[in-house]
Design an enzyme around this catalytic site. Structure first.
Site, mmCIF file in Angstrom:
data_model
loop_
_atom_site.group_PDB
_atom_site.id
_atom_site.type_symbol
_atom_site.label_atom_id
_atom_site.label_comp_id
_atom_site.label_asym_id
_atom_site.label_seq_id
_atom_site.Cartn_x
_atom_site.Cartn_y
_atom_site.Cartn_z
ATOM 1 C CG ASP A 74 -1.561 1.255 1.529
ATOM 2 O OD1 ASP A 74 -2.272 1.723 0.617
ATOM 3 O OD2 ASP A 74 -1.385 1.815 2.630
ATOM 4 C CG ASP A 76 -1.236 7.619 0.155
ATOM 5 O OD1 ASP A 76 -0.073 7.897 -0.210
ATOM 6 O OD2 ASP A 76 -2.243 7.860 -0.541
ATOM 7 C CB CYS A 151 -8.363 2.056 -7.337
ATOM 8 S SG CYS A 151 -10.127 2.455 -7.324
ATOM 9 C CB CYS A 159 -14.201 0.195 -9.442
ATOM 10 S SG CYS A 159 -13.157 0.450 -7.984
ATOM 11 C CB CYS A 161 -9.313 -1.472 -9.225
ATOM 12 S SG CYS A 161 -10.241 -0.161 -10.008
HETATM 13 MG MG LIG Z 1 -2.883 3.108 3.558
HETATM 14 ZN ZN LIG Z 2 -11.237 1.297 -8.846
#
Ligand SMILES: [Mg+2]
Ligand SMILES: [Zn+2]
Length: 238
Positions: A74, A76, A151, A159, A161
């Site tokens: 990931d 952030d 995304c 969605c 994603c």
């Molecule tokens: Mg995060």
């Molecule tokens: Zn998405």
């Protein structure tokens, strides 16, 4: 008792044969023959004991899983400090030890990638160009990455994603020809490890002060920080 007698007979015959093979080459003095006979009776049980001790010591020791083929991060709150909806490359600030941790994986031939929800695009707060500029800055600071997925949709878009959906994990694996079962996802919230599970990958949660307590207790694996998570992966604990 019959079985015990039979076993004793087999043992005696085996020991006698073993002893004879050690006595036969000589010298056949009384002391030598006695020593060989006694040690021949002792060696097999000692060898068996030694072997059994080895077996017992390994009971409960988890099997070595080896290394995964791909580790997805990931962005952030995991690779960089989280400044919500950040669109400014100047504010891309890697967490302590991020570069070294990524380089340890690269040095072992493990590929690395990014899977990032960027709903700021759907919310009209940032542009795709800004997201991509921040990804380019991330690459400068702690790259190179083998795959970068983000995304741009919002939670209401439905969605495939946006994490916790598995779309980005699956897409990254497909792009690199990796079986999701050989992939690990490291992230700071429940959606990251849920996306991993939904894709058939492993997940490791690295909580931050904003991670919810239920997400921490539900996590399949936990690590104290990013270098700690990578240490677990390198140790086969994923
Ligand atoms: Mg995060
Ligand atoms: Zn998405």
């Amino acid at each position: 008792p019959r079985a015990a007698l039979a076993a004793a007979a087999v043992w005696a015959a085996g020991t006698a044969e073993f002893a004879w093979r050690r006595i036969a080459p000589g010298p056949r003095t009384r002391a030598e023959v006695t020593t060989m006979a006694l040690t021949s009776a002792l060696i097999p049980p000692l060898a068996t004991w030694h072997w059994l001790r080895g077996v017992v010591q390994h009971v409960g020791v988890p099997q070595w899983r080896g290394l995964p083929d791909l580790v997805l991060f990931d962005r952030d709150g995991t690779l960089v400090h989280d400044f919500p909806y950040n669109g400014d490359p100047e504010w891309v600030r890697p967490v302590e030890g991020a570069k070294e941790a990524l380089d340890r994986l690269r040095a072992r031939g493990v590929r690395v990638g990014v899977v990032s929800n960027q709903s700021g695009v759907a919310r009209g707060l940032i542009t795709r160009e800004q997201v991509e500029a921040c990804m380019a800055r991330l690459d400068e600071l702690v790259g190179p990455f083998d795959t970068v997925q983000y995304c741009p949709h919002g939670p209401e878009d439905g969605c495939a994603c946006r994490k916790p959906a598995p779309g980005m994990v699956k897409a990254a694996c497909a792009e690199l020809g990796v079986d999701p079962a050989r992939c690990v996802v490291i992230g700071d919230i429940g959606a990251d490890v849920e996306a991993a599970a939904a894709a058939g990958a492993s997940g490791i949660l690295v909580p931050t002060p904003v991670t919810r307590r239920e997400e921490v207790s539900a996590a399949p694996r936990l690590a104290p920080d990013l270098p700690g998570a990578v240490e677990q992966v390198l140790g086969g604990r994923w």
